[in-house]
Design an enzyme around this catalytic site. Structure first.
Site, PDB file in Angstrom:
ATOM      1  N   THR A 199       0.991   3.970  -7.920  1.00 14.35           N
ATOM      2  CA  THR A 199       0.097   3.675  -6.805  1.00 14.35           C
ATOM      3  C   THR A 199       0.007   4.901  -5.911  1.00 14.35           C
ATOM      4  OG1 THR A 199      -0.277   2.175  -4.950  1.00 14.35           O
ATOM      5  CG2 THR A 199       2.017   2.618  -5.509  1.00 14.35           C
TER       6      THR A 199
ATOM      7  N   GLU B 134       2.682  -3.023  -5.926  1.00 13.38           N
ATOM      8  CA  GLU B 134       4.101  -3.378  -5.829  1.00 13.38           C
ATOM      9  C   GLU B 134       4.341  -4.880  -5.972  1.00 13.38           C
ATOM     10  OE1 GLU B 134       2.341  -1.436  -3.941  1.00 13.38           O
ATOM     11  OE2 GLU B 134       3.469   0.263  -3.117  1.00 13.38           O
TER      12      GLU B 134
ATOM     13  N   LYS C 175      -3.624   2.951  18.283  1.00 15.60           N
ATOM     14  CA  LYS C 175      -2.736   2.702  19.404  1.00 15.60           C
ATOM     15  C   LYS C 175      -3.384   3.271  20.664  1.00 15.60           C
ATOM     16  CE  LYS C 175       0.374   2.735  15.756  1.00 15.60           C
ATOM     17  NZ  LYS C 175       0.275   3.440  14.461  1.00 15.60           N
TER      18      LYS C 175
ATOM     19  N   TRP D 296      -2.378  -2.283  20.735  1.00 14.89           N
ATOM     20  CA  TRP D 296      -2.852  -2.085  19.367  1.00 14.89           C
ATOM     21  C   TRP D 296      -4.288  -2.582  19.221  1.00 14.89           C
ATOM     22  CZ3 TRP D 296       1.705  -3.904  15.671  1.00 14.89           C
ATOM     23  CH2 TRP D 296       2.770  -3.002  15.798  1.00 14.89           C
TER      24      TRP D 296
END
Lengths: 540, 540
Positions: free
Chosen positions: A181, A326, A434, A439
């Site tokens: 990946t 994964e 940010k 956020w």
């Protein structure tokens, strides 16, 4: 209970035994061909024995460099079936990454599609471990190539044993496959799939509450077979005797629309970019897509507007899912819970646009700045996953330390969890904006912008800002018909009702194309650099 | 991939986490009660901690003697959840078999339903290993009992820890449950279920191509929780967040029909005898059964006529399945393959009346007198099974040698396999009628006879014969309205078009009731002895 290992070859054996006449429809450079599972089984056994004759040993890695077609499917079973490890190589990687992963995996043989030969030829001198190249072609004669030694796939099969017995004395935890990946920086990272994980994942794909993959389906994985095993669909579909349609090399939205109509596809799977293209095609042409029971969509978040367009304009249900290399990859699927089916349409669409519920067999937690987040749909944190088809390391890679901690995979995805437990991806940890200590989710902004009728694609990135640390900037590709007719303010006005004022992008940049990764995801890092340069240039 | 064991407690944890408000509807002696999975989870954790406090150790066997209700469900998770082994005891066994299996399993604690106390009291002096009895009752005061020492289930729960953490450091191959199955002769034989087998079996129940158990279902297992874990449904249903309806003690066909209507049951499961009773009830009363998507039927072969009656008269689809205690139990499910859906109604019913296709994850072979049989629907042989939820031995029992050979379970069931791979049970090896060197299937004859409108039940057994070795004799129970109005010849004329002349029973004996085993199967051995005695008496 019997100590019977779960093995990849047993999946094919079920298809051979109970569904010998069901078909794999394969598009190659020569056109569309049909193979029964009996034939696929026989050819796969020939392949296994041919690899043995070539000297491939148990545990060796064998690479594939190929599109989605029947030969690639045969390698899915034939390589693990003789005890070796199927290493699917992403054909869209940069040359230095291709040679890195072939060397890192120590592939002893590479199986290469005829039309992809140039991509392998350009790195051939860097490949240290490959002892033979097998060319997958329909032609009798091998094409001219600088690779050496080369073998013809079909010639090898001809000499192979059609009654070869797949190896049985393996541990289910033995490696069966691997896939690399892309990393944000540096070389790709390898994930090794065990026989056990691939079989369990196949169970997960067949559950009524996930994808419900069934013998009744006609399944077309558009997601590449070199990308997380085409989400495991070829394994599960073979096991269940599902008809498979493999769309082959260099397909176009038009080709996909035609295959859906001609082959009566019931389930197809791919990343949002593919479906944006298909939606565009459906708007141009006149296709019968009524056979589709679901479009399985993952890889990155599908825009709500696109889901709605498919469902309301074309009556094609969307099945939004989430996973990564994964995670083999299926981790969540977005289906309504039974008690949610009576909600109003928009609310249901809201839920189904999220990434969904964790599939049975896995465990999750979401870690924010102050520990596990509340399930309130508000608190953001990093999604962590655990389970028997979740990787526990990157293959021989020190970067394992960053992603695998305390027995959990830290996905790098920032999510919220609603009170029902539904995961919503807010951003990648590294793509979060940010701003002034708060956020901002780039993904939320993108989805809102993409709901505008003039917008084809949008990506929002953070640019450095002296006062606020970072600020969002939107990059927008307009549909052909709208080019030059839409301005920044119209976009901002369109989305402003949905966001706090400080969330709104400082700038909207119209562009011809958004740079993408080899698997169709927005290449945010490149975009961010590009935009930062452009913006600072503009200011200077 | 992560080395994460599959555990029974993880199934409940998913329900607690994602479906805390879904319900378990439980009928007890006090009536119908409703429990959320949140509550079931909390009570189960209390139970686990209470058992620990009582001194139950990891690996100890804990017996249950109970109907299908919420407390029994809690033991399904609470006992394996603290590392002990859930031993469900068949309440219908003869006293000497109850004491045998409790002693043989070395149960340290027994959990007993209040109304079943007399059945345990009668054997209490023979129980060597039991150190405590826990009485499952709704009442505040414990009932009078000769058992000692006794505890109240609810009192123990009150003192238990609602935040108990289920043990995690277990091997998935560790025992989680056990169940004894009746033997033709001698004591029952024990089957031990591992955590792994129960989780894999739960996957199998959720597959779209098997039972397709889903969160959307409202599932009522009528099959007892003391019989092969109610076919694993309580485990899988909890995992998927399915609403469960547990019909409690001494239910009647009327009660089942009422529950189906009132609770909108979508999936129910049990042996053919139950459905014969329900069919009878539906013919008498006026019930709305439209919520049912399937009746899952196994344990013994369902008569084709009954399946047809449910489907055509009441529109209730039948899902015929096959398994045994040794197979956890799901082994085959009879669904049409996709290409069979266009066949004519009777042909489809023929297929669906068979036992069906092997479920994904298992392996089978059928051994006749000359090796593996042809898949022609004609050749008979013994079904042999292999897979991760197939037992490999009887618990501490020398009879293991007879059933488990060369890595296969020899089921003792004689089957044919049609060209599609569909299993059809022809007989038990021991119930086959061997007439003049040929085999006659008692099951085929029974099904044919049961299709007669006057017949309530029929069983065909072999009686010894001087010339032909064995000959078939039919035992028939007529429906109330037909009693005394049907004669032997009418039955024989009815079935004769379907069989060779030498297959026809020599005798048709009308009786009031056919003796059955504790789980509702015909007790053929007893019937055979009875008929043999009667016939020889008749001749003398």
């Amino acid at each position: 209970m019997m100590n019977i290992p779960m093995t990849v070859s047993s999946l094919l054996e079920r298809a051979e035994k109970f569904f010998p006449n069901k078909e794999v429809v394969s598009r190659t450079l020569s056109g569309v061909e049909r193979f029964s599972y009996r034939k696929i089984g026989e050819r796969t056994r020939r392949l296994s024995s041919a690899l043995e004759k070539l000297g491939v040993q148990r545990g060796d890695r064998v690479g594939t460099f190929a599109w989605n077609h029947h030969r690639h499917l045969e390698t899915y079973f034939g390589i693990p079936g003789m005890g070796a490890v199927l290493h699917t190589i992403n054909i869209r990687l940069a040359p230095e990454h291709v040679s890195y992963i072939v060397n890192h995996a120590e592939d002893v043989v590479l199986l290469v599609d005829e039309d992809l030969l140039p991509l392998v030829e350009r790195v051939k001198d860097q490949l240290d471990t490959v002892k033979a190249f097998i060319i997958m072609t329909d032609k009798k004669e091998l094409p001219e190539t600088r690779l050496h030694p080369v073998f013809s796939y079909e010639d090898l099969l001809e000499e192979g044993d059609p009654n070869y017995s797949f190896v049985k004395d393996i541990d289910e935890n033995d490696p069966a496959g691997m896939c690399y990946t892309s990393a944000t920086t540096g070389n790709p990272k390898g994930v090794v799939y065990s026989h056990r994980s691939l079989v369990l994942h196949s169970f997960a794909l067949g559950l009524a509450d996930t994808a419900g993959l069934s013998e009744y389906d006609i399944c077309m994985p558009v997601v590449p077979m070199f990308h997380a095993n085409a989400w495991g669909l070829p394994f599960a579909a073979t096991w269940f005797g599902t008809t498979q349609v493999l769309p082959g090399p260099q397909f176009t939205p038009q080709l996909l629309a035609e295959l859906i109509e001609q082959e009566n596809i019931t389930l197809t799977a791919g990343v949002p970019t593919i479906w944006l293209g298909l939606l565009n095609e459906l708007e141009k042409g006149d296709y019968d897509t009524s056979s589709l029971r679901a479009i399985l969509c993952g890889g990155s978040a599908a825009p709500r507007g696109m889901i709605k367009a498919f469902e309301t304009k074309y009556g094609i249900p969307f099945l939004h899912a989430y996973g990564m290399t994964e995670t083999t990859p299926l981790a969540t699927v977005s289906r309504l819970k039974s008690h949610q089916t009576g909600l109003d349409e928009e609310k249901m669409l809201d839920i189904r646009s999220m990434q969904g519920l964790l599939v049975p067999g896995l465990d999750m937690k979401v870690i924010g700045p102050d520990g596990e987040v509340k399930w309130d749909g508000q608190e953001m944190g990093e999604l962590c996953l655990r389970g028997p088809w979740i990787a526990d390391e990157y293959y021989k890679d020190e970067r394992s330390r960053d992603a695998f901690k305390d027995g959990w995979l830290h996905t790098g995805d920032v999510v919220t969890i609603d009170p029902e437990g539904v995961v919503k991806i807010v951003d990648r940890t590294k793509d979060l904006i940010k701003s002034g200590g708060e956020w901002i989710s780039s993904v939320d902004l993108e989805n809102a912008i993409m709901a505008h009728e003039a917008v084809f694609e949008a990506s929002v990135v953070a640019v450095p800002h002296d006062e606020w640390q970072e600020r969002p900037v939107a990059c927008v590709v307009l549909k052909e018909a709208y080019k030059g007719k839409v301005e920044k303010q119209e976009i901002l006005d369109f989305i402003s009702p949905q966001f706090a004022k400080w969330w709104l992008p400082d700038e909207v940049i119209f562009m011809e194309e958004i740079p993408k990764t080899s698997v169709g995801k927005f290449l945010k890092r490149a975009l961010r650099d590009m935009v930062t340069k452009e913006m600072s240039g503009a200011v200077e």
